[in-house]
Each structure stands twice: as C-alpha cells, then as structure tokens.
Design a protein around this motif. Sequence first.
Motif, PDB file in Angstrom:
ATOM      1  N   ALA A 121      -1.741   0.412   0.103  1.00 52.59           N
ATOM      2  CA  ALA A 121      -1.569   1.748  -0.484  1.00 52.59           C
ATOM      3  C   ALA A 121      -0.351   1.812  -1.398  1.00 52.59           C
ATOM      4  N   SER A 122       0.693   1.066  -1.055  1.00 56.76           N
ATOM      5  CA  SER A 122       1.914   1.077  -1.865  1.00 56.76           C
ATOM      6  C   SER A 122       1.802   0.203  -3.103  1.00 56.76           C
ATOM      7  N   GLY A 123       0.803  -0.683  -3.109  1.00 55.76           N
ATOM      8  CA  GLY A 123       0.668  -1.628  -4.207  1.00 55.76           C
ATOM      9  C   GLY A 123       1.636  -2.782  -4.125  1.00 55.76           C
ATOM     10  N   LEU A 124       2.326  -2.907  -2.990  1.00 54.83           N
ATOM     11  CA  LEU A 124       3.281  -4.000  -2.841  1.00 54.83           C
ATOM     12  C   LEU A 124       2.568  -5.343  -2.765  1.00 54.83           C
ATOM     13  N   ASN A 125       1.431  -5.360  -2.080  1.00 57.47           N
ATOM     14  CA  ASN A 125       0.547  -6.535  -2.040  1.00 57.47           C
ATOM     15  C   ASN A 125       1.276  -7.825  -1.665  1.00 57.47           C
ATOM     16  N   LEU A 126       1.993  -7.750  -0.549  1.00 57.76           N
ATOM     17  CA  LEU A 126       2.697  -8.928  -0.051  1.00 57.76           C
ATOM     18  C   LEU A 126       1.710  -9.967   0.463  1.00 57.76           C
ATOM     19  N   PRO A 127       2.024 -11.248   0.338  1.00 60.32           N
ATOM     20  CA  PRO A 127       1.216 -12.280   0.993  1.00 60.32           C
ATOM     21  C   PRO A 127       1.381 -12.173   2.500  1.00 60.32           C
ATOM     22  N   ASP A 128       0.425 -12.743   3.236  1.00 57.47           N
ATOM     23  CA  ASP A 128       0.386 -12.555   4.687  1.00 57.47           C
ATOM     24  C   ASP A 128       1.673 -12.962   5.384  1.00 57.47           C
ATOM     25  N   GLN A 129       2.247 -14.079   4.980  1.00 53.58           N
ATOM     26  CA  GLN A 129       3.438 -14.558   5.681  1.00 53.58           C
ATOM     27  C   GLN A 129       4.584 -13.553   5.559  1.00 53.58           C
TER      28      GLN A 129
END
Length: 325
Positions: A121-129
Amino acid sequence: MTIEKKVRAYTNIALIKYWGKRDEAAILPTSSSLSLTLDAFYTETSVAFKEDITQDTFYLNGVLQNEAATQKVSRFLKLFREPTGIQTPALIKSTNFVPTAAGLASSASGMAALAGAANLASGLNLPDQELSTYARRGSGSATRSIYGGFVEWQMGTSSEDSYAVPIDDANWDIGMLVVVVNSRQKEVSSRDGMKNTVETSPFYAGWLESTAKDLIEIKKAIHSHDFQKVGEITESNGMKMHGTMLGANPPLSYWEPYSVVAMQLVRQLRKEGIPCYFTMDAGPNVKVLCRLSDSEKIKARFAEVFRTEQLIVSRPGKGLQIMSN
C-alpha cells in the motif's frame, strides 16, 4: 484513487525456539531460531491509505479496535510512512484464522500480514529479506512468516541483519497436528514470560549455548531429510525452553494437565512405531511434528482423548500471499 492492498500470511511454529531478547525496542533475539510455516492458520490483512478518514482506523475480525490496539498498529505503520513520506490516515482490516494469544503464534501471521499489506500500500515494495526486518519490529516470530516451509531467523548483529531466510520447502512428507488444549487468552504473555526468564532463570545461559548447537544439527538433518533427527531435536529444544521458565523467579509454566496427556500420547505412539515428536510454545497447546502421511492416523488416536475440534492437521505453509492487486 485509494487502492486497498490485502495480504495473507501463515503462522509458524518454532522448532528451535526464540525465547529472549537482547534488545527490547528493536526486538533483537538472544539466539537464532528455526520454524515450520503452517497452512492451517493464517491472517489476512488489508491496508489502504485514505484521504476521507481523519485517523488510523483498525478493525480486527470485523470489530473496531480501541485506541491502544490502534496505536500499536500506527506505530508499526510508521516504519513504512517515514521512508515514503505518507501522512494519510490508514484503514486497516485484519481477520485472524488463528485463536488470538493462545500459544498458536497469531502475532506471527498477524504482523507479517500487516507488514506485507503496508509494504504494497505504501509503494515501498521491499524485497522479502528486508521486509522480514520490518515484520520483526512488530513481532519477533513474524520475521519467519514472510517465508514458507522451514525458515531460519538469523539473530544477526544489528537491526539490519537480524532477518529470516528460507531453509527448505518442507515438501518431503512433513506435517503437524496441532492439539488445541485451551484456546483462551493466556494469563502471562509471551513477552512478559520471556523477559522474566531472561532476567531471573539460572538455566538461561545453558539454554543459549545448547540452542546454538541444536540449530546447527537440525539444519543438517533438514538438508538430509532425516525426519527422526529433526523430530528429536525439536522435542528436546522445546523441553529445554520450558525448563528455563521453571527455573525463573517466580517459576512459570504454560502447561495444563491435558498438555501432559498429549505429550504422553506422543511418546506412546513412538513406542508403537509411529514417528512423531511434540513441541510447545508459550501456551498450553501441543504441536505434534509428524509425517503428513501419518497425520490422520495420529489424529484418530488423539480423538480418543480430545474432541475432534481440538485437533487440526496442517501441511507446510507458503510465504506471503497477495490477495488483491
């Protein structure tokens, strides 16, 4: 336009236990741990940043939550707001398919699902780790629910490198029977029980030394698909964790009479040639690690003592699942 992001996260059961923090604020553990993600218990959470509401609003299982519960969620969302500059209030809706606070790790799936939904929702789109380090800030065990199968939470040296990594998909006839001895909220929280044990138990130093060795050995057993060895280490490690609690001041035990009945039945089944091993977290419920192919046979034996609704068979679960675009 507001876009709601919804994520499902599955709970996990630690085979090598997490019991103790070296940093309360950042939730950094005193040792590494290893778990099995389960598909029978999960949380689905949606997050939407909305201009038409005036403050963060949190619904759990369809019920509007009080200020204290909402503030806890808001503090967690701050992790995603700060790097993105989002100041818009959020609408959070969460549904637990896990009995809350009953030793079935609902906080793991709950905070992992919230982290996953907030990430999208924030668009941060961090990788899983990296996302697992964010989930950890909500609940230590949530760091492991980012992934499926066998997962290791590496204790690390700082907040940045204390994260989970997938070890094995557990797709080799692995199952678990969860025996719900009592689904009521427990009297002593995991957080309080953990803190008291770390501060007062004379057995704790030995636990840390022992669990580090257990982790090395169980990873070897997982990689070689040695189910018996995995089970033996799981059972031993869990009992040692509960031993540290018995040595705390005041002593603490999450066991109930039927917890002991369940453990005794597991030992009896092993005598009869059915390989299975028990473990318990901070609660009275017993988890029986078994071959998935034996799970219904084991469940039938437990049904001679427990009600059917107390017995839940689970396969290994998956990592985070996106439920909406």
